[in-house]
Design a protein around this motif. Structure first.
Motif, PDB file in Angstrom:
ATOM      1  N   SER A  87       0.428  -0.999  -0.135  1.00  0.00           N
ATOM      2  CA  SER A  87       0.205  -0.227  -0.111  1.00  0.00           C
ATOM      3  C   SER A  87       0.832   1.216   0.359  1.00  0.00           C
ATOM      4  O   SER A  87       0.272   2.261  -0.412  1.00  0.00           O
ATOM      5  N   MET A  88       2.123   1.285   0.505  1.00  0.00           N
ATOM      6  CA  MET A  88       2.899   2.484   1.460  1.00  0.00           C
ATOM      7  C   MET A  88       3.265   2.572  -0.466  1.00  0.00           C
ATOM      8  O   MET A  88       3.949   4.050  -0.648  1.00  0.00           O
ATOM      9  N   ALA A  89       4.190   1.206  -1.455  1.00  0.00           N
ATOM     10  CA  ALA A  89       4.609   1.858  -2.263  1.00  0.00           C
ATOM     11  C   ALA A  89       3.799   2.097  -3.736  1.00  0.00           C
ATOM     12  O   ALA A  89       3.983   3.307  -4.252  1.00  0.00           O
ATOM     13  N   LEU A  90       2.212   1.754  -3.110  1.00  0.00           N
ATOM     14  CA  LEU A  90       1.011   2.104  -4.551  1.00  0.00           C
ATOM     15  C   LEU A  90       0.611   3.686  -3.978  1.00  0.00           C
ATOM     16  O   LEU A  90       0.934   4.253  -4.987  1.00  0.00           O
ATOM     17  N   LEU A  91       0.496   4.236  -3.049  1.00  0.00           N
ATOM     18  CA  LEU A  91       0.097   5.392  -2.534  1.00  0.00           C
ATOM     19  C   LEU A  91       1.860   6.040  -2.838  1.00  0.00           C
ATOM     20  O   LEU A  91       1.162   7.584  -3.352  1.00  0.00           O
ATOM     21  N   GLY A  92       2.676   5.535  -2.642  1.00  0.00           N
ATOM     22  CA  GLY A  92       4.028   6.630  -2.621  1.00  0.00           C
ATOM     23  C   GLY A  92       4.801   6.973  -4.515  1.00  0.00           C
ATOM     24  O   GLY A  92       4.662   7.756  -4.947  1.00  0.00           O
ATOM     25  N   VAL A  93       4.387   6.055  -5.328  1.00  0.00           N
ATOM     26  CA  VAL A  93       4.002   6.227  -6.894  1.00  0.00           C
ATOM     27  C   VAL A  93       3.402   6.936  -7.509  1.00  0.00           C
ATOM     28  O   VAL A  93       3.161   7.961  -8.337  1.00  0.00           O
ATOM     29  N   CYS A  94       1.227   6.794  -6.438  1.00  0.00           N
ATOM     30  CA  CYS A  94       0.170   7.729  -7.257  1.00  0.00           C
ATOM     31  C   CYS A  94       1.171   9.025  -6.308  1.00  0.00           C
ATOM     32  O   CYS A  94       0.518   9.882  -7.451  1.00  0.00           O
ATOM     33  N   LEU A 113       7.532  10.450   3.074  1.00  0.00           N
ATOM     34  CA  LEU A 113       8.421   9.546   3.645  1.00  0.00           C
ATOM     35  C   LEU A 113       8.049   9.510   5.608  1.00  0.00           C
ATOM     36  O   LEU A 113       8.496   8.607   6.593  1.00  0.00           O
ATOM     37  N   ILE A 114       7.818  10.887   6.128  1.00  0.00           N
ATOM     38  CA  ILE A 114       7.328  10.789   7.413  1.00  0.00           C
ATOM     39  C   ILE A 114       6.573   9.526   8.052  1.00  0.00           C
ATOM     40  O   ILE A 114       6.705   9.161   9.036  1.00  0.00           O
ATOM     41  N   LEU A 115       5.213   9.503   7.263  1.00  0.00           N
ATOM     42  CA  LEU A 115       4.585   7.793   7.557  1.00  0.00           C
ATOM     43  C   LEU A 115       5.377   6.577   7.475  1.00  0.00           C
ATOM     44  O   LEU A 115       5.472   6.065   8.259  1.00  0.00           O
ATOM     45  N   MET A 116       6.487   7.151   5.875  1.00  0.00           N
ATOM     46  CA  MET A 116       6.758   6.024   6.302  1.00  0.00           C
ATOM     47  C   MET A 116       8.013   5.432   7.204  1.00  0.00           C
ATOM     48  O   MET A 116       8.795   4.330   8.038  1.00  0.00           O
ATOM     49  N   GLY A 183      15.820   1.581   2.400  1.00  0.00           N
ATOM     50  CA  GLY A 183      16.565   2.521   2.764  1.00  0.00           C
ATOM     51  C   GLY A 183      16.788   3.622   2.223  1.00  0.00           C
ATOM     52  O   GLY A 183      16.591   4.743   1.848  1.00  0.00           O
ATOM     53  N   SER A 184      17.253   3.072   0.448  1.00  0.00           N
ATOM     54  CA  SER A 184      17.856   3.680  -0.637  1.00  0.00           C
ATOM     55  C   SER A 184      15.922   4.929  -1.156  1.00  0.00           C
ATOM     56  O   SER A 184      16.253   5.954  -1.466  1.00  0.00           O
ATOM     57  N   GLY A 185      15.596   3.595  -0.166  1.00  0.00           N
ATOM     58  CA  GLY A 185      14.143   4.370  -1.288  1.00  0.00           C
ATOM     59  C   GLY A 185      13.650   5.523  -0.400  1.00  0.00           C
ATOM     60  O   GLY A 185      13.150   6.635  -1.022  1.00  0.00           O
ATOM     61  N   MET A 186      14.013   5.394   0.714  1.00  0.00           N
ATOM     62  CA  MET A 186      13.527   6.401   0.930  1.00  0.00           C
ATOM     63  C   MET A 186      14.205   7.188   1.141  1.00  0.00           C
ATOM     64  O   MET A 186      14.001   8.872   1.404  1.00  0.00           O
ATOM     65  N   LEU A 187      16.194   7.115   1.158  1.00  0.00           N
ATOM     66  CA  LEU A 187      16.594   8.537   1.021  1.00  0.00           C
ATOM     67  C   LEU A 187      16.482   9.455  -0.312  1.00  0.00           C
ATOM     68  O   LEU A 187      16.190  10.524  -0.306  1.00  0.00           O
ATOM     69  N   LEU A 188      15.751   8.258  -1.871  1.00  0.00           N
ATOM     70  CA  LEU A 188      15.608   8.986  -2.954  1.00  0.00           C
ATOM     71  C   LEU A 188      14.212   9.418  -2.606  1.00  0.00           C
ATOM     72  O   LEU A 188      13.913  11.177  -3.286  1.00  0.00           O
TER      73      LEU A 188
END
Length: 202
Positions: A87-94, A113-116, A183-188
């Motif tokens: 769900s977080m991946a889909l939300l982030g892409v949207c 990012l804060i939610l993640m 972690g890399s995704g959150m940094l991006l």
């Protein structure tokens, strides 16, 4: 804003690596296991590093009264965590796509990012609580009852992060590929926010 949005999309999509690669890894080293035995922790269950590692770990734990390693249907986390991550991946892409078309501001990137981060902290807390129960809730009828100098039962809890000596074993607990991808995704996503915020103030 478009370059920032693309980074947001890529960063969010990297979470999907958790469906392929392990999140965490625990290895036990001892003289009788010179190559070590261990398990990889996935979003939806545990997997031995080698074919019979989980059985060997359960066999060792039986002597000191530890519970058997849980099956996927025995822990709610193994069904809930995949849903949360997906769900977080889909939300982030949207959010990234909406940002690409200037429908949302970079603050949405930061909010994701804060939610993640919050979800990650809660996940680590839950993981540590499970390991504490796993390593301290021992069967009183166990074959071996090990105590400290004061007569208290020993704790066999693996470390949350790092290395710990447990009897004649050395336990190593470290992130695996999936965690590094996350972690890399959150940094991006942070970089995406920084770039987008900088451009929006020009």
């Amino acid at each position: 804003m478009k370059s920032a949005s693309i980074l947001m999309i890529i960063g969010s999509a990297l979470l999907l690596g958790l469906f392929v690669f392990p999140l965490w890894s625990i290895t036990l080293e001892a003289p009788q296991y010179p190559n070590g035995i261990g398990m990889n922790i996935h979003l939806d269950g545990l997997e031995g590093k080698e074919k019979h590692d989980l059985q060997n770990i359960d066999g060792l734990n039986h002597y000191i009264g530890m519970s058997k390693l849980p099956k996927p249907d025995e822990m709610w986390e193994f069904s809930v965590f995949p849903t949360v991550v997906g769900s977080m991946a889909l939300l982030g892409v949207c959010i990234g796509v909406l940002g690409f078309f200037n429908k949302v501001s970079p603050k949405w990137f930061l909010g994701w990012l804060i939610l993640m981060i919050i979800l990650g902290i809660l996940g680590m807390y839950d993981f540590n609580a499970w390991m504490t129960d796993y390593g301290t809730n021992l069967d009183p009828k166990a074959i071996m009852k090990m105590t400290d100098a004061e007569g208290n039962p020993l704790s066999y809890k693996p470390p949350l992060f790092g290395t710990r000596h447990i009897l004649n074993f050395v336990a190593h607990s470290y992130p695996h590929t999936g965690a590094y991808m996350m972690g890399s995704g959150m940094l991006l996503t942070f970089v995406a926010y920084w770039i987008g915020n900088k451009k929006s103030h020009k």
